[in-house]
Structures are given as C-alpha cells and as structure tokens.
Design an enzyme around this catalytic site. Structure first.
Site, mmCIF file in Angstrom:
data_model
loop_
_atom_site.group_PDB
_atom_site.id
_atom_site.type_symbol
_atom_site.label_atom_id
_atom_site.label_comp_id
_atom_site.label_asym_id
_atom_site.label_seq_id
_atom_site.Cartn_x
_atom_site.Cartn_y
_atom_site.Cartn_z
ATOM 1 N N CYS A 15 0.771 -1.255 0.000
ATOM 2 C CA CYS A 15 0.000 0.000 0.000
ATOM 3 C C CYS A 15 0.796 1.297 0.000
ATOM 4 O O CYS A 15 0.536 2.170 -0.832
ATOM 5 C CB CYS A 15 -0.945 -0.007 1.184
HETATM 6 C C1 UGA Z 1 -0.939 0.095 5.965
HETATM 7 C C2 UGA Z 1 -1.699 1.042 6.904
HETATM 8 O O1 UGA Z 1 -1.104 0.999 8.206
HETATM 9 C C3 UGA Z 1 -3.174 0.633 7.011
HETATM 10 O O2 UGA Z 1 -3.865 1.583 7.819
HETATM 11 C C4 UGA Z 1 -3.773 0.614 5.618
HETATM 12 O O3 UGA Z 1 -5.112 0.163 5.641
HETATM 13 C C5 UGA Z 1 -2.966 -0.345 4.730
HETATM 14 O O4 UGA Z 1 -1.586 0.072 4.685
HETATM 15 C C6 UGA Z 1 -3.549 -0.301 3.360
HETATM 16 O O5 UGA Z 1 -3.553 0.779 2.748
HETATM 17 O O6 UGA Z 1 -4.130 -1.297 2.934
HETATM 18 P P1 UGA Z 1 0.070 -2.366 6.173
HETATM 19 O O7 UGA Z 1 0.689 -2.081 4.854
HETATM 20 O O8 UGA Z 1 -0.627 -3.645 6.388
HETATM 21 O O9 UGA Z 1 -0.976 -1.201 6.546
HETATM 22 O O10 UGA Z 1 1.245 -2.330 7.257
HETATM 23 P P2 UGA Z 1 1.799 -1.312 8.353
HETATM 24 O O11 UGA Z 1 1.662 -1.938 9.671
HETATM 25 O O12 UGA Z 1 1.245 0.038 8.185
HETATM 26 O O13 UGA Z 1 3.346 -1.294 7.979
HETATM 27 C C7 UGA Z 1 3.804 -0.811 6.729
HETATM 28 C C8 UGA Z 1 5.312 -0.850 6.682
HETATM 29 O O14 UGA Z 1 5.883 0.150 7.518
HETATM 30 C C9 UGA Z 1 5.935 -2.183 7.127
HETATM 31 O O15 UGA Z 1 6.987 -2.526 6.274
HETATM 32 C C10 UGA Z 1 6.451 -1.862 8.515
HETATM 33 O O16 UGA Z 1 7.538 -2.686 8.892
HETATM 34 C C11 UGA Z 1 6.868 -0.424 8.347
HETATM 35 N N1 UGA Z 1 6.904 0.299 9.634
HETATM 36 C C12 UGA Z 1 5.766 0.503 10.318
HETATM 37 C C13 UGA Z 1 8.108 0.755 10.121
HETATM 38 O O17 UGA Z 1 9.174 0.580 9.505
HETATM 39 N N2 UGA Z 1 8.120 1.433 11.307
HETATM 40 C C14 UGA Z 1 6.989 1.661 12.005
HETATM 41 O O18 UGA Z 1 7.080 2.287 13.105
HETATM 42 C C15 UGA Z 1 5.789 1.182 11.522
#
Ligand code: UGA
Length: 438
Positions: free
Chosen positions: A266
């Site tokens: 996403c």
């Molecule tokens: C993300 C959004 O958080 C959701 O709200 C949204 O619905 C979704 O995209 C979407 O558009 O469908 P998601 O991609 O499942 O969700 O995962 P996240 O938990 O947001 O993590 C995204 C990335 O950021 C991962 O690679 C994670 O490791 C990274 N991340 C996250 C970090 O490097 N640091 C953080 O503090 C948080």
C-alpha cells in the site's frame, strides 16, 4: 463483497462472524476453493478461525458468480487498485467489478447500495464508478440505487482485529439514503463499541485514505531520517529518541520504529498514485516524493552497513533473516528485504534467506537469486554477514552464542533493532539507528 483479497476477505469474514449473511465473490478459482475449505489464501492470524465458523454455517458463502449480488442489499467493491507503469492508479478491476455489479442488479426491484472499499483516487467514485454503475444497472443514483465510498484502514497481520475494532469509520456519500443504509449496517456491526463515524463527501473519504497512508509513511521516513543521523553520533540510539518524543501528544508513540524502510502493497503504491494524481492537477507534492526517496535509501544503507562490517561483499555469503515486509504476514510485496537482497547481490554477495511464513511467496519473486534455508540457524551457518530484515519472534530467540557458533564471521546488521546491543559487544554488531565510535 466483490474481491476477496486482504480487505475483502477480512471484512467479509468479520461481518459474517457477527451474523451478517455475506456473499464473497472472486474470479480466482484457487482462492474460492481455499476459502470454501475454510483456509485463507494468505497468512493472516485469526482469519482461518473466523472462516471455520462462518463458511460451514453458510453465513459466508463464496462464489465466482457475480449475479448473486442481486440477492443482497449492499455490495462492497474491494478489488485491487494496482499501479500503472507511471505510478498512477490502475482502475481496470474497479471498472470491471462495477460493470458486473450493475448488470447483476439491473432487474432488481428493491433498493441496492454499492460501496467502493478499494483505495481509489479522489473523484473516482463519482466520476468513474457512478456513470458505469448507472449505465449498467439502467438506474440513476438516488431512488433505486445508492453509491458510497468507505475506505479501509486495516493492517496486514492484525487485519481481523482492525476490522472488528477500527479506529475510525469514514462514509463518503452523495445522499442521505445511501449514507444511512451503510451507516445502519455499520452501527449494527459495531454495536455498543462503535468507532467514531465520519459521514462526508465521497471525494473527501477517498482523500482520507491517501492522507492516512501518506502520514503513516511520512512517520516511518521521518524516524528513519533521525535514525540515520543518530547513527553518526556515538552511543546515541534512536529508540531512546523515539521513546522520548512519543510522550509528546502532538507526536504520539506509535509508528516510530526505525528500520530498513516501509514495504507492503500500500504505502509505495498509494504514495505514487497520490503524487501522480497531484501532478496531473498542477501541484508537485515534493514532500511525498521525499518520503519515498528516503524509504528507498534505507535499502542502500543496509547494504552499505554490511559492507562497512565485512569489507567488500564480493563472493561473501550473506544471510538475510526475514523476507516478509513486516512480521505476522507472508506478504513480500514491496518488502525492504527484496530491495536489500538486490543491493547485496549487486555488490557481489551470495544471499541465503529464511522467513518463517513468506518463503513460498518470496520463491516466486526471487527465482534463482537466493538460496533458501530451512530455518534461521541453517541460514546463518557459515555466513560472513547476517542481516535481520523482519522482526519475527523466532529471530528474537537467537542468542549471541548462536551467531558465534554458526557464522564464519559474526557480522550482524540488525535492521529491525530486535537484539539488545549491550549483549552483542563481542560481535561485529550494527543496529540501524545506533551510533558507534568504532
Ligand atoms: C498500511 C496502513 O497501516 C493501514 O492503515 C492501511 O489500511 C494499509 O496500509 C492499506 O492501505 O491497505 P500495512 O501495509 O498492512 O498497513 O502495514 P503497516 O503496519 O502500516 O506497515 C507498513 C510498513 O511500515 C511495514 O513494512 C512496517 O515494517 C513499516 N513500519 C511501520 C516501520 O518501519 N516502522 C513503524 O514504526 C511502523
């Protein structure tokens, strides 16, 4: 529910778990077979359990027959919206699903609401979906059919809980009748623990989704920027910095984990679509491009840190622990691990990788590019360097002595910051975002 990907299937299963009769529609036969057997076609904690409870009782019924939507009162479109080559949004599946939905409800006499759940750029519901739906159903939006936007904010890995307990619900509607129908359904679904519900215009709802992902991606790139600066200051660890600023309510403590950069289906896709959308309207959102560039750079940084520890990577064996874009999922789409593996291989390293969930998906992407190990210990065996790319609990159980015993040279790049640095002083250990005087 048209489209049984993460959003569609998790939403369908949670609705069914609370007693709503749901027809799940998808054109992928393998997916349908899997769901009918109460097995999700992807790794998502808790989902198989919900499928087990709802499929057998036929509260959730899955089919490839779109005409079955005529037996429902409300249809959600949750098909994929991938990127075109220039980064702009590809609406092919949304258009097709809308056309099929309209055809299916053409002869229907009672009111039907169509809901766009797929992530679509502002204006799509009203300027693309609406004319297709009106033409294919033969009915104007209003009396007989309604049309709403209802973006989804669930995360992979916690999708079931996020669907059951969302932070916010956003309904974008043109008229009170369609908004009321969707709102009533959601009020029934959430019961007493209802989340805040915002009823607004479809275009606003559509932009809310992009704004949310842009802000979240910005946080990750911002904390990674601070981590890279911290790395240049001896004994400064970005964890402590993040912990301190997390107490400031205007900042907040969540989503401040520094690391190898965001991945997943996403953030990158949505940022590119928003950049492209904005540029088409004459505004270049340079900040969004900087978020993406910062993210891309994190992969170069992981490879550079490996080189700093090992020296030239030519002919060296590098173990990559973790391929999924984060823990709790088997998804490797846009995963930082894939970018890092590419960088390491370009520097001449041979890569051996292991992931507890994502290997089947990774094998499709990394054909002949890496050797896949059976577990984390065999991955690090004889390696010159180990890079931790996903924060799986399995990896947290490894101890310094395991690396000392198994590796050829104990060079460790902790890109996810899962180990306690003070325990790794005897090893060549680099934690992303931790400055060192060495
Ligand atoms: C993300 C959004 O958080 C959701 O709200 C949204 O619905 C979704 O995209 C979407 O558009 O469908 P998601 O991609 O499942 O969700 O995962 P996240 O938990 O947001 O993590 C995204 C990335 O950021 C991962 O690679 C994670 O490791 C990274 N991340 C996250 C970090 O490097 N640091 C953080 O503090 C948080």
């Amino acid at each position: 529910m048209i489209g049984l990907g993460y959003v569609g299937l998790c939403t369908a299963a949670t609705l069914a778990s609370r007693g709503f009769r749901v027809v799940g529609i998808d054109n992928d036969e393998t997916k349908i077979r899997s769901v009918r057997g109460a097995k999700a076609p992807f790794h998502e904690p808790g989902l198989n359990n919900l499928l087990g409870k709802t499929i057998k009782k036929k509260i959730l019924y899955v089919t490839d027959d779109v005409s079955m939507v005529s037996d429902t009162q409300l249809t959600q479109i949750a098909v994929g919206t991938p990127s075109l080559e220039d980064g702009s949004i590809d609406l092919t599946y949304v258009k097709k699903a809308t056309q099929e939905l309209g055809d299916a409800i053409r002869a229907k006499q009672t009111y039907h609401v169509a809901v766009v759940k797929s992530t679509v750029v502002p204006g799509t519901t009203n300027t693309i979906v609406r004319p297709i739906l009106e033409q294919s159903s033969g009915k104007p939006i209003g009396e007989k059919i309604g049309l709403c936007s209802n973006p989804e904010f669930l995360r992979e890995g916690t999708a079931v809980n996020d669907s059951l307990h969302p932070d916010v619900v956003v309904i974008g509607a043109n008229d009170a009748k369609s908004a009321g129908t969707l709102k009533n359904l959601l009020l029934g679904f959430h019961g007493k623990n209802r989340p805040p519900m915002i009823v607004t215009r479809p275009e606003t709802a559509e932009l809310v989704k992009y704004a949310s992902n842009a802000f979240l991606a910005a946080r990750v790139s911002c904390v990674n920027t601070i981590a890279n600066i911290a790395q240049a200051i001896p004994d400064v660890d970005v964890t402590e910095v993040a912990k301190a600023i997390g107490h400031i309510p205007r900042i907040g403590a969540l989503f401040l984990e520094a690391g190898p950069g965001y991945g997943g289906s996403c953030f990158h896709k949505d940022l590119q679509a928003l950049i492209s959308f904005s540029k088409e309207r004459g505004y270049d959102p340079t900040m969004l491009s900087a978020i993406e560039e910062t993210n891309e750079y994190q992969s170069d940084r992981v490879a550079a840190l490996s080189e700093k520890l090992v020296g030239s990577l030519m002919g060296k064996r590098v173990a990559v622990l973790g391929l999924a874009f984060k823990n709790g999922t088997d998804d490797v789409r846009e995963a930082a691990s894939i970018r890092v593996i590419d960088r390491l291989r370009k520097k001449g390293a041979s890569v051996v990788a292991y992931d507890p969930a994502a290997m089947p998906n990774a094998k499709k992407l990394l054909v002949n590019e890496v050797e896949f190990a059976e577990d984390e210990r065999s991955a690090i065996k004889g390696a010159d360097c180990c890079v931790v790319m996903t924060e799986w609990d399995e990896f947290k159980r490894l101890r310094p002595k395991d690396f000392l015993r198994e590796m050829k040279t104990p060079n460790i790049i902790d890109a996810r910051r899962i180990f306690e640095p003070s325990k790794y002083e005897e090893l060549n250990y680099v934690r992303m975002g931790l400055g060192s005087s060495k």
